[in-house]
Design an enzyme around this catalytic site. Structure first.
Site, PDB file in Angstrom:
ATOM      1  N   ILE A  20      -7.328  13.556  58.876  1.00  0.00           N
ATOM      2  CA  ILE A  20      -8.137  14.761  58.638  1.00  0.00           C
ATOM      3  C   ILE A  20      -9.284  14.850  59.651  1.00  0.00           C
ATOM      4  CG2 ILE A  20      -7.478  14.848  56.222  1.00  0.00           C
ATOM      5  CD1 ILE A  20     -10.170  13.783  55.399  1.00  0.00           C
ATOM      6  N   GLU A  43     -17.041   7.373  53.818  1.00  0.00           N
ATOM      7  CA  GLU A  43     -17.922   7.956  52.815  1.00  0.00           C
ATOM      8  C   GLU A  43     -19.236   7.192  52.702  1.00  0.00           C
ATOM      9  OE1 GLU A  43     -14.725  10.251  50.081  1.00  0.00           O
ATOM     10  OE2 GLU A  43     -15.350   8.316  49.334  1.00  0.00           O
TER      11      GLU A  43
HETATM   12 MO1  MOS Z   1     -12.579  12.439  49.454  1.00  0.00          MO
HETATM   13  S1  MOS Z   1     -13.926  13.493  48.312  1.00  0.00           S
HETATM   14  O1  MOS Z   1     -11.739  11.680  48.193  1.00  0.00           O
HETATM   15  O2  MOS Z   1     -11.637  13.453  50.382  1.00  0.00           O
END
Ligand code: MOS
Length: 731
Positions: A467, A691
């Site tokens: 991504i 994250e």
């Molecule tokens: Mo993340 S919020 O699990 O893409």
């Protein structure tokens, strides 16, 4: 392969390719525009038609009738499909709201029709001609009101308690009791949700933009009520997701229904306002934090409660989770309460739970440290714990929060920090702030197939997605390391439902899980090669494009033979995540300037120190972290979905009204990775980092603003109106 004992030495530890700063292998495709994103798939022989969505103009109620006669007669229109014709569809496992179909309206901009035409403009013009008659119900749109009737969520672990919080809090010599709020936020990925649907009889091919191929495919099969095997899903390049593309969305359904009705391949992209109100968002929170401490700074009592809202059937924003694990303290409690809101669906956005939870907790820590009268870094060190404070028999697999804080303080230049409001450079009030970063390390089963061909080329196939994170590159590095070849001898194919099911991209589990799946498949391939050559696979060495056993060495190309060889496997996870708490840690440091006259905040420099296991590629990992730090700057200073509490929708539903910062807004960002491995996490000894980079950032900025100005803002975003009344008089 099952990972159920801590990793020992394995071929990854050679670190000839893994761990190296290799630029992303798909970079050229992207920078030259040749990476095909969902909406861009184009075959000149195919007569694509274009679908434009119609969204509900009310937030709650029913459709009484729809008049599509004018739309059907409009120029170029091939088909109009309405929710009423389609009827109520089965809901996928991962969807809270109905994406399409039936009379019921659960939120504003829920998809109620798709218009298909020869051109995009014709479809959009015709969509505006549809008249809808609604029966509107009163909805609940204001968390501050709805929290009064919030309930304990039915799933997960909403509450936790250890010891006697109330007693210890009462007895504590230093106490803090404060409330904090975080607003609704939008993922604001660059690429909107988009799909192209092509039917061949009862078989559906869908190019789309999905973080989780198999979740989408399963939910699409359920919703369309067709056999999963009949759906071929492809999502090889994705322009950002941040959690907004974890679950099947309306564009896929509208493309599928539109293509069926028009008997043509159909492209549907959600217009930007639909990305905000049709899809998911990070729910707002109201959080109360109470901390009791001894005079030396030791926490004796800590409580964190959070209220958030969602549609019926939804879940809470899990903002208290990090408070269960981050600091010691014998008496503790956490609680989450869920209110019913008829806003668009709340769901995961980058570091769901921890990101908004730390926005509150790490201000609270700054506040209590100040009350105790010790440095906030020292306060965090005093309260470090190597065991799960709620279940002390569980240790952390590896935890180096203290190392991150100490190294960061030295590198950032923490000493010499002044008292709040004491540093001035011309019109600018200067301040520094710190916050801890924390995010759990999750793992999901992940499969891959690895081929070796007669040219000695290694090809990896997995439905893992990239991504924008660097999946292509770290997967190529893993296969190269395992098979003893250079990275240019490895091809990687991702995002296709014909490939083995992977972990997908989410929850910062993608990198570690997916490379572990590739590791497992490579082990199978290595065994296959050894077996074919009559070697004992235990003692075989793969290096420099050869396979070596004792003094025999054979080129991989030759070993593969004319037909090549294949290894396929799925990494599955044993109990190590249960016996040990696996988390990632870090420390964020920020320096801000606040204009003494206007209250305008400028971030001057940021530093993140991350302890996240082995870093598979310092270039792609750093990009993840600086991107996350930038996202944290948005959370601190600008990002807020404004709710129309009468009509129940997000008003600033575009990138003009919803302001996200870019790298150019922050002149200096630095990232340091602690040199560590975590053998409990996987054979890769890696953990997630994408994250972690966001967790704590906003609080570090809030704390820096407090240090600069002496104004403590507990309600995000920290816009200048919240500062200006409290700024010191300028001489
Ligand atoms: Mo993340 S919020 O699990 O893409």
């Amino acid at each position: 392969m099952q990972f159920d004992t801590p990793a020992t030495t394995n071929p990854i530890d050679n670190l000839k390719v893994v761990g190296q700063p290799i630029p992303r292998i798909d970079g050229q495709l992207k920078t030259t525009g040749r990476a095909m994103y969902a909406y861009e798939w184009h075959d000149p022989k195919v007569p694509y038609a274009y679908g434009y969505p119609v969204g509900a103009a009310i937030a709650k109620g029913r459709i009484k009738s729809m008049d599509v006669s004018a739309a059907k007669k409009a120029p170029g229109v091939l088909a109009v499909v309405t929710a009423l014709e389609v009827g109520k569809l089965k809901k996928g496992k991962y969807n809270t709201a109905n994406l399409f179909g039936g009379q019921e309206i659960q939120h504003y901009h829920q998809a109620i029709a798709v218009v298909v035409a020869e051109t995009f403009e014709q479809a959009r013009a015709a969509a505006a001609l549809i008249n809808v008659d609604y029966a509107e119900d009163k909805g609940s749109f204001d968390l501050k009101v709805a929290m009064e009737t919030a309930v304990k969520p039915e799933t997960g672990e909403p509450d936790s308690a250890v010891g006697d919080f109330d007693g210890a809090f009462k007895a504590a010599p230093v106490v803090l009791d404060q409330s904090y709020t975080t607003p609704d936020q939008s993922h604001s990925m660059m690429e909107p949700h988009a799909s192209i649907a092509v039917w061949d009889g009862d078989k559906l091919t869908l190019w789309t933009s999905s973080q989780m191929i198999d979740w989408w495919r399963s939910d699409l099969a359920t919703t369309l009520d067709i056999d999963k095997e009949k759906i071929h899903l492809m999502s090889p390049f994705i322009g950002g997701g941040f959690g907004g593309k974890l679950f099947l969305r309306a564009d896929a359904l509208l493309a599928a229904f539109g293509a069926k009705a028009a008997k043509r391949p159909v492209k549907v992209a959600l217009p930007r306002p639909f990305v905000v109100n049709n899809t998911t968002h990070r729910p707002a929170t109201i959080q109360r934090i109470r901390i009791g401490a001894e005079r030396d700074g030791k926490i004796t009592a800590i409580a964190h409660e959070s209220w958030s809202g969602d549609l019926p059937g939804g879940g809470p924003e899990t903002a208290v989770m990090q408070t269960r694990l981050l600091y010691g303290g014998e008496n503790r409690m956490t609680a989450m309460r869920l209110a019913t809101l008829d806003l668009p669906e709340g769901n995961a956005m980058r570091a769901p739970g921890e990101a908004p939870g730390l926005m509150a907790l790490e201000i609270a820590i700054d506040e209590i440290a100040e009350k105790v009268g010790i440095d906030p870094i020292q306060f965090r060190i005093v309260n470090d714990t190597q065991v799960d404070p709620e279940k002390p028999e569980r240790r952390f697999s590896h935890r180096d929060l203290v190392g991150c804080l100490k190294l960061g303080a030295a590198r950032f230049g923490w000493t010499g920090r002044g008292r709040p409001g004491s540093k001035r450079e011309g019109d600018w009030l200067i301040g520094t702030g710190v916050a801890a970063a924390f995010r759990n390390n999750l793992v999901l089963p992940s499969g891959a197939r690895v081929r070796l061909d007669s040219e000695g080329v290694v090809t990896v196939e997995t439905d893992m997605t990239d991504i924008g994170t660097g999946s292509y590159t770290i997967i190529a590095q893993t296969a190269a390391e395992m098979m003893g070849v250079t990275i240019d001898k490895v091809g990687v194919h991702l995002g296709d439902s014909r490939f083995p099911v992977s972990a997908g991209s989410g929850g910062q589990f993608g990198a570690n899980s997916a490379t572990s799946g590739v590791y497992a498949a490579c082990v199978k391939l290595r065994e296959g090669i050894a077996q074919k050559l009559g070697f004992n696979s235990e003692d075989v060495v793969f290096e420099n494009g050869t396979v070596r056993f004792g003094n025999r060495s054979i080129a991989l190309a030759e070993a593969a033979g004319p037909d090549g060889l294949v290894g396929e496997d799925t990494m599955k996870w044993g109990d190590l995540t249960k016996t040990h708490q696996q988390s990632t840690f870090g420390a964020h440091f920020v320096e801000v300037g606040v204009d003494a006259a206007t209250g305008e905040t400028r971030i001057r420099r940021m530093l993140a120190v991350c302890a996240a296991g082995r870093i598979l590629n310092p270039v792609t990992a750093r990009s993840q972290v600086i991107g996350a730090m930038t996202m944290g700057a948005g959370a601190a200073l600008s990002e807020e979905l404004a709710i129309d509490t009468r009509r129940g929708f997000f008003v600033n539903h575009d990138l003009a009204g919803y302001e996200v910062p870019v790298h150019a807004d922050i002149p200096h960002q630095e990232v340091i990775f602690m040199d560590e491995t975590d053998p409990m996490s996987s054979p890769m000894k890696a953990k997630g980092v994408g994250e972690l980079g966001l967790c704590g950032v906003a609080a570090a900025i809030a704390n820096a603003i407090y240090n600069a100005t002496g104004v403590r803002v507990r309600h995000y975003p920290i816009t200048l109106d919240k500062l200006i009344g409290g700024l010191p008089d300028i001489a």
